[in-house]
Motif scaffolding. Structure first.
Motif, PDB file in Angstrom:
ATOM      1  N   ILE A 184       0.841  -1.202   0.000  1.00 34.65           N
ATOM      2  CA  ILE A 184       0.000   0.000   0.000  1.00 34.65           C
ATOM      3  C   ILE A 184       0.878   1.256   0.000  1.00 34.65           C
ATOM      4  N   GLN A 185       1.907   1.232   0.827  1.00 33.63           N
ATOM      5  CA  GLN A 185       2.801   2.402   0.914  1.00 33.63           C
ATOM      6  C   GLN A 185       3.531   2.642  -0.400  1.00 33.63           C
ATOM      7  N   MET A 186       3.983   1.544  -0.974  1.00 33.21           N
ATOM      8  CA  MET A 186       4.724   1.671  -2.225  1.00 33.21           C
ATOM      9  C   MET A 186       3.820   2.208  -3.330  1.00 33.21           C
ATOM     10  N   GLY A 187       2.587   1.651  -3.392  1.00 36.33           N
ATOM     11  CA  GLY A 187       1.634   2.097  -4.400  1.00 36.33           C
ATOM     12  C   GLY A 187       1.371   3.591  -4.285  1.00 36.33           C
ATOM     13  N   ARG A 188       1.238   4.031  -3.063  1.00 30.15           N
ATOM     14  CA  ARG A 188       0.982   5.458  -2.843  1.00 30.15           C
ATOM     15  C   ARG A 188       2.160   6.282  -3.317  1.00 30.15           C
ATOM     16  N   ALA A 189       3.355   5.821  -2.968  1.00 41.78           N
ATOM     17  CA  ALA A 189       4.561   6.559  -3.348  1.00 41.78           C
ATOM     18  C   ALA A 189       4.671   6.673  -4.863  1.00 41.78           C
ATOM     19  N   LEU A 190       4.204   5.639  -5.566  1.00 42.49           N
ATOM     20  CA  LEU A 190       4.320   5.642  -7.026  1.00 42.49           C
ATOM     21  C   LEU A 190       3.080   6.227  -7.694  1.00 42.49           C
ATOM     22  N   GLY A 191       2.100   6.642  -6.869  1.00 41.23           N
ATOM     23  CA  GLY A 191       0.879   7.223  -7.440  1.00 41.23           C
ATOM     24  C   GLY A 191      -0.022   6.185  -8.072  1.00 41.23           C
ATOM     25  N   LEU A 192       0.028   4.944  -7.582  1.00 39.32           N
ATOM     26  CA  LEU A 192      -0.822   3.885  -8.139  1.00 39.32           C
ATOM     27  C   LEU A 192      -1.974   3.602  -7.184  1.00 39.32           C
ATOM     28  N   LYS A 193      -3.122   3.201  -7.750  1.00 42.27           N
ATOM     29  CA  LYS A 193      -4.230   2.753  -6.906  1.00 42.27           C
ATOM     30  C   LYS A 193      -3.881   1.374  -6.373  1.00 42.27           C
ATOM     31  N   VAL A 194      -4.328   1.098  -5.121  1.00 46.81           N
ATOM     32  CA  VAL A 194      -4.074  -0.231  -4.575  1.00 46.81           C
ATOM     33  C   VAL A 194      -5.396  -0.875  -4.192  1.00 46.81           C
ATOM     34  N   LEU A 195      -5.623  -2.089  -4.688  1.00 43.00           N
ATOM     35  CA  LEU A 195      -6.850  -2.822  -4.376  1.00 43.00           C
ATOM     36  C   LEU A 195      -6.476  -4.087  -3.624  1.00 43.00           C
ATOM     37  N   ALA A 196      -7.213  -4.375  -2.564  1.00 41.86           N
ATOM     38  CA  ALA A 196      -6.965  -5.601  -1.811  1.00 41.86           C
ATOM     39  C   ALA A 196      -7.984  -6.645  -2.223  1.00 41.86           C
ATOM     40  N   GLU A 197      -7.465  -7.833  -2.571  1.00 40.23           N
ATOM     41  CA  GLU A 197      -8.353  -8.918  -2.997  1.00 40.23           C
ATOM     42  C   GLU A 197      -8.680  -9.813  -1.807  1.00 40.23           C
ATOM     43  N   GLY A 198      -9.798 -10.516  -1.920  1.00 35.21           N
ATOM     44  CA  GLY A 198     -10.137 -11.553  -0.937  1.00 35.21           C
ATOM     45  C   GLY A 198     -10.426 -11.015   0.454  1.00 35.21           C
ATOM     46  N   VAL A 199     -11.009  -9.857   0.486  1.00 39.90           N
ATOM     47  CA  VAL A 199     -11.342  -9.302   1.807  1.00 39.90           C
ATOM     48  C   VAL A 199     -12.601 -10.000   2.313  1.00 39.90           C
ATOM     49  N   GLU A 200     -12.464 -10.718   3.411  1.00 40.59           N
ATOM     50  CA  GLU A 200     -13.579 -11.532   3.900  1.00 40.59           C
ATOM     51  C   GLU A 200     -14.138 -11.055   5.245  1.00 40.59           C
ATOM     52  N   THR A 201     -13.323 -10.308   5.968  1.00 40.56           N
ATOM     53  CA  THR A 201     -13.775  -9.942   7.322  1.00 40.56           C
ATOM     54  C   THR A 201     -13.704  -8.432   7.536  1.00 40.56           C
ATOM     55  N   ALA A 228      -7.137   1.530   7.688  1.00 40.10           N
ATOM     56  CA  ALA A 228      -6.172   2.225   8.534  1.00 40.10           C
ATOM     57  C   ALA A 228      -4.880   2.528   7.768  1.00 40.10           C
ATOM     58  N   ARG A 229      -4.593   1.687   6.772  1.00 41.43           N
ATOM     59  CA  ARG A 229      -3.327   1.875   6.042  1.00 41.43           C
ATOM     60  C   ARG A 229      -3.497   2.638   4.727  1.00 41.43           C
ATOM     61  N   GLY A 230      -4.748   3.008   4.461  1.00 41.68           N
ATOM     62  CA  GLY A 230      -4.964   3.850   3.280  1.00 41.68           C
ATOM     63  C   GLY A 230      -5.117   3.097   1.988  1.00 41.68           C
ATOM     64  N   CYS A 231      -5.543   1.843   2.070  1.00 44.57           N
ATOM     65  CA  CYS A 231      -5.802   1.075   0.842  1.00 44.57           C
ATOM     66  C   CYS A 231      -6.991   1.715   0.126  1.00 44.57           C
ATOM     67  N   ASP A 232      -6.917   1.801  -1.226  1.00 45.31           N
ATOM     68  CA  ASP A 232      -7.951   2.506  -1.973  1.00 45.31           C
ATOM     69  C   ASP A 232      -9.231   1.702  -2.167  1.00 45.31           C
ATOM     70  N   GLU A 233      -9.057   0.451  -2.595  1.00 42.46           N
ATOM     71  CA  GLU A 233     -10.244  -0.315  -2.963  1.00 42.46           C
ATOM     72  C   GLU A 233     -10.178  -1.734  -2.407  1.00 42.46           C
ATOM     73  N   VAL A 234     -11.348  -2.350  -2.331  1.00 42.92           N
ATOM     74  CA  VAL A 234     -11.400  -3.741  -1.864  1.00 42.92           C
ATOM     75  C   VAL A 234     -12.294  -4.569  -2.774  1.00 42.92           C
ATOM     76  N   GLN A 235     -12.007  -5.856  -2.767  1.00 36.92           N
ATOM     77  CA  GLN A 235     -12.803  -6.830  -3.519  1.00 36.92           C
ATOM     78  C   GLN A 235     -12.805  -8.082  -2.664  1.00 36.92           C
ATOM     79  N   GLY A 236     -13.947  -8.688  -2.431  1.00 40.00           N
ATOM     80  CA  GLY A 236     -13.958  -9.899  -1.605  1.00 40.00           C
ATOM     81  C   GLY A 236     -15.349 -10.277  -1.176  1.00 40.00           C
ATOM     82  N   TYR A 237     -15.420 -11.447  -0.569  1.00 39.75           N
ATOM     83  CA  TYR A 237     -16.722 -11.986  -0.176  1.00 39.75           C
ATOM     84  C   TYR A 237     -17.458 -11.068   0.793  1.00 39.75           C
ATOM     85  N   LEU A 238     -16.662 -10.306   1.555  1.00 38.46           N
ATOM     86  CA  LEU A 238     -17.299  -9.418   2.530  1.00 38.46           C
ATOM     87  C   LEU A 238     -18.254  -8.441   1.835  1.00 38.46           C
ATOM     88  N   CYS A 239     -17.819  -7.950   0.686  1.00 38.34           N
ATOM     89  CA  CYS A 239     -18.609  -6.931  -0.004  1.00 38.34           C
ATOM     90  C   CYS A 239     -19.439  -7.506  -1.149  1.00 38.34           C
TER      91      CYS A 239
END
Ligand code: C2E
Ligand code: MG
Ligand code: MG
Length: 684
Positions: free
Chosen positions: A625-642, A651-662
């Motif tokens: 997430i930090q690296m993506g931000r530094a490079l100006g890239l969007k960061v998406l987290a996969e498999g978010v279940e909880t 809390a860490r500033g991740c941009d987007e999520v994809q997973g069973y939770l949503c």
């Protein structure tokens, strides 16, 4: 007086009947005093008319010139013998041997000379024909490239130039020497026996060049009789060229030309030998079936030349990792086989497999680039998994497929339960090929949301196979297989067009346009036609480029080739690029800065780990997430279940999520109903 005449008559009769020409000449006058009929007539005289004629007029001017010196020698009291040709009055030419013997009186005074002439024409002709035949023989011997020699009891009497050329000796170095000096010692018995038996059949042996080289020759000898002696006439031909060709053909028939490894047919031979030994010594043996995971990509992107270099390198590494007694063979394409013959325990095969895995997986330098290639390895054990080579190879092959299915870059041992599955593999390939035509593929869509605010930011298209008997199959059940068999290309093309068609249908039905993420295999990405196909799909559905996001894996980007150009072209087109499964691939991150990338998708393995305490995965997710931000890239987290994971990411500033939770992946209709907003105009 009468007696004298009688004895004269007897003498004349005698003289006229001997088969020789006889005459007597006076020393001082050189006049003929006596001649028998043969002498007189052969010179064109009668026995009467010749009397009183000088030698010179008897023989004629031409012959006189030839014999004058001999006549003078005889007048000086010497004997003379010579051979000359004589022209008979009939015009016939004869060869005569002339003997001139001086006649002395009792007081030593020389009175005259006897002439005795023999006709030697017959001998002369015989001799000439021998000379001519020898001459012919010599010319013949000189004209041929075959080595010819005469020997008597093994001692060389004559050799032709061709033989000198073949063996590199001078004539002097050969004549008088024993034939065996020119033959390697291990062939002495064979050749001595051939000579001793007087054999005359063609046989093959080696001879020795002066420089010590062995030269294979084809040899034949005949016994010949000459001048009462028995000789052997030998003829030999240098067959090095033919032998080399034979050896080359033999080699080619048994080896893979590119790598020099034994090929399939030689392999069976060697395996049978190895297994026979293992059986006798009651030891174990292992067969490793090795298939390179991403060879096709390298071949496609770097060209066949690089592909060939890679195969050679793999062959060298395999040979280097194993002992000489082990068998390493290339089965064709990117398939290799290793057989290890004397394992103390079956478990030792694990060590071998691990060693092979490590040896092949080390990066390879090709055209100044680092290329990564990994093997999938299937192992079968003798005698546990089979007792003959064919069965063991078959089982190792099916174990290799399980290694592929287990994510590649690993080894798997044959398990008996595998066989039915392996059998279904074959039908799987056939049915997978037909699945597209039968319309058995379907796409499910999974929504992606912004972490802040929770609005829909896009969705991912995930293919499934509606299998006639087995029901809905997840991509893991056929995508790796399709990739390995190259069938991912037509499947991927269908997915691209189907997603575009669906997007157009949703638009037409009044839904908002959201970006659809499409997964692209490395194999698809590497195709030159990729950009054109994407543009065409958008075009056909009359969609803006913002309707698509291409999900590429790190390995696609790491592979050499025209990655940068392709990404630039896609960027110009307007489609977005996401790096899928980010963090699981290779460690070089340099490309993130170099390439026009829009998004990183953190692999769900790191998210699963990112519960409460964070864990290693959490640390990695944080870093990404930090690296993506530094490079100006969007960061998406996969498999978010909880919810915990969600909060961790927030809390860490991740941009987007994809997973069973949503939201789980859903068929198109359900997806649209559940997640796609309607356009404002459509709502009214
Ligand atoms: P992917 O691109 O990483 O796709 C995400 C995978 O995670 C999907 O699996 C999705 O169903 C699953 N997933 C999403 N949310 C969750 C979650 O909360 N928990 C868990 N446990 N899993 C979640 P799926 O659909 O089985 O796809 C597997 C892989 O197959 C994909 O991984 C992608 O690499 C490949 N794939 C799918 N469709 C295509 C396609 O059309 N072409 C190609 N080349 N590959 C495809
Ligand atoms: Mg994906
Ligand atoms: Mg993924």
């Amino acid at each position: 007086m009468r007696e004298r005449r009688a004895s004269d008559g007897l003498l004349r009769t005698l003289a006229d009947n001997v088969p020789a020409a006889i005459a007597y000449f006076d020393r001082d006058t050189l006049e003929c005093r006596f001649a028998n009929r043969q002498y007189a007539e052969s010179n064109g005289w009668t026995v009467e008319s010749i009397i009183g004629q000088t030698v010179r007029s008897v023989v004629g001017e031409q012959a006189w010139a030839v014999i004058e010196s001999d006549v003078e020698r005889v007048r000086a009291g010497e004997k003379a013998t010579y051979v000359r040709s004589q022209m008979l009055p009939s015009g016939e030419e004869r060869q005569i041997e002339v003997n001139l013997v001086p006649h002395f009186a009792n007081d030593g005074r020389q009175l005259g000379a006897f002439v005795l002439i023999n006709d030697v024409t017959r001998y002369h002709l015989a001799e000439r024909s021998i000379r001519e035949s020898e001459e012919r023989m010599r010319k013949f011997a000189a004209a041929t490239t075959e080595g010819i020699f005469f020997h008597k009891n093994g001692v060389l009497e004559d050799v032709n130039d061709a033989l000198l050329g073949i063996l590199g000796y001078s004539r002097d170095e050969m004549i008088g020497h024993n034939t065996l000096e020119f033959v390697p010692s291990d062939q002495h018995d064979k050749i001595s026996e051939y000579i001793r038996a007087g054999s005359e059949h063609v046989y093959e042996c080696d001879v020795l060049h002066r420089d010590g080289r062995r030269i294979p020759v084809e040899m034949v000898a005949k016994t010949v009789h000459r001048g009462g002696e028995t000789y052997r006439l030998g003829v030999l031909r240098d067959v090095s060229e033919r032998k080399r060709a034979e050896a080359r053909i033999e080699y080619l028939a048994r080896h893979d030309v590119l790598t020099g490894l034994p090929n399939r047919s030689f392999l069976s031979e060697r395996l049978e030998g190895m297994l026979a030994l293992a059986r006798r010594h009651e030891v174990h043996a292992a067969i490793l079936f090795i298939d390179l995971d991403n060879f096709k990509n390298i071949n496609d992107s770097l060209g066949h030349h690089a592909g060939d270099s890679l195969l050679k390198e793999v062959a060298n590494r395999l040979r280097g990792a194993l002992r000489d007694a082990d068998v390493v063979a290339r089965l064709g394409g990117d398939e290799f086989l290793v057989a290890v013959g004397d394992l103390g325990a079956p478990g030792d095969a694990t060590r071998v497999a691990a060693k092979v895995l490590a040896a092949v997986s080390a990066p390879v330098s090709l055209d100044n680039r680092q290329v990564y290639v990994t093997p999938s390895i299937g192992v079968s054990l003798f005698p546990r998994d089979g007792t003959d080579a064919e069965e063991l190879i078959r089982h190792a092959d099916s174990a290799m497929y399980r290694a592929k299915e287990s994510g590649r870059a690993n080894y798997q041992f044959y398990a008996p339960s595998l066989s039915p599955a392996a059998a279904t593999d074959i039908t799987k390939e056939a049915t997978l090929r037909e699945a597209g035509a039968r319309g058995e593929f379907v796409i499910h869509y999974q929504p992606q949301f912004a972490v802040e605010g929770g609005r829909l930011t896009g969705f991912e298209a995930l293919v499934r196979w509606r299998h006639a008997e087995r029901g809905l199959l997840a991509p893991s059940e056929f995508i790796p297989f399709a990739e390995a068999r190259g069938m991912i290309v037509p499947i991927g093309r269908w997915v691209l067009r189907e997603v575009c068609r669906q997007q157009r249908a949703w638009l037409d039905a009044g839904f908002e346009l959201h970006c659809a993420g499409i997964n692209f295999s490395a194999l698809q990405f590497r195709r030159d036609s990729l950009v054109g196909e994407v543009a065409q799909a958008l075009n056909e559905a009359a969609l803006p480029a913002s309707a698509l996001e291409l999900e590429l894996t790190e390995s696609s980007l790491m592979d050499a080739g025209s990655v940068a150009e392709k990404l630039e072209a896609l960027r110009r087109l307007g489609v977005r690029i996401a790096v899928d499964d980010f963090g699981t691939g290779y460690s070089s991150l340099a490309y993130l800065k170099r390439y026009p990338i829009d998004k990183l998708k953190i692999d769900r393995a790191f998210i699963a780990d990112a519960d409460a305490g964070g864990g290693d995965g959490g640390a990695i997710a944080t870093a990404i997430i930090q690296m993506g931000r530094a490079l100006g890239l969007k960061v998406l987290a996969e498999g978010v279940e909880t919810v915990v994971q969600m909060e961790f990411l927030r809390a860490r500033g991740c941009d987007e999520v994809q997973g069973y939770l949503c939201g789980r992946p859903l068929p198109a209709d359900e997806f649209a109903a559940a997640h796609l907003p309607r356009r404002a105009s459509g709502v009214v």
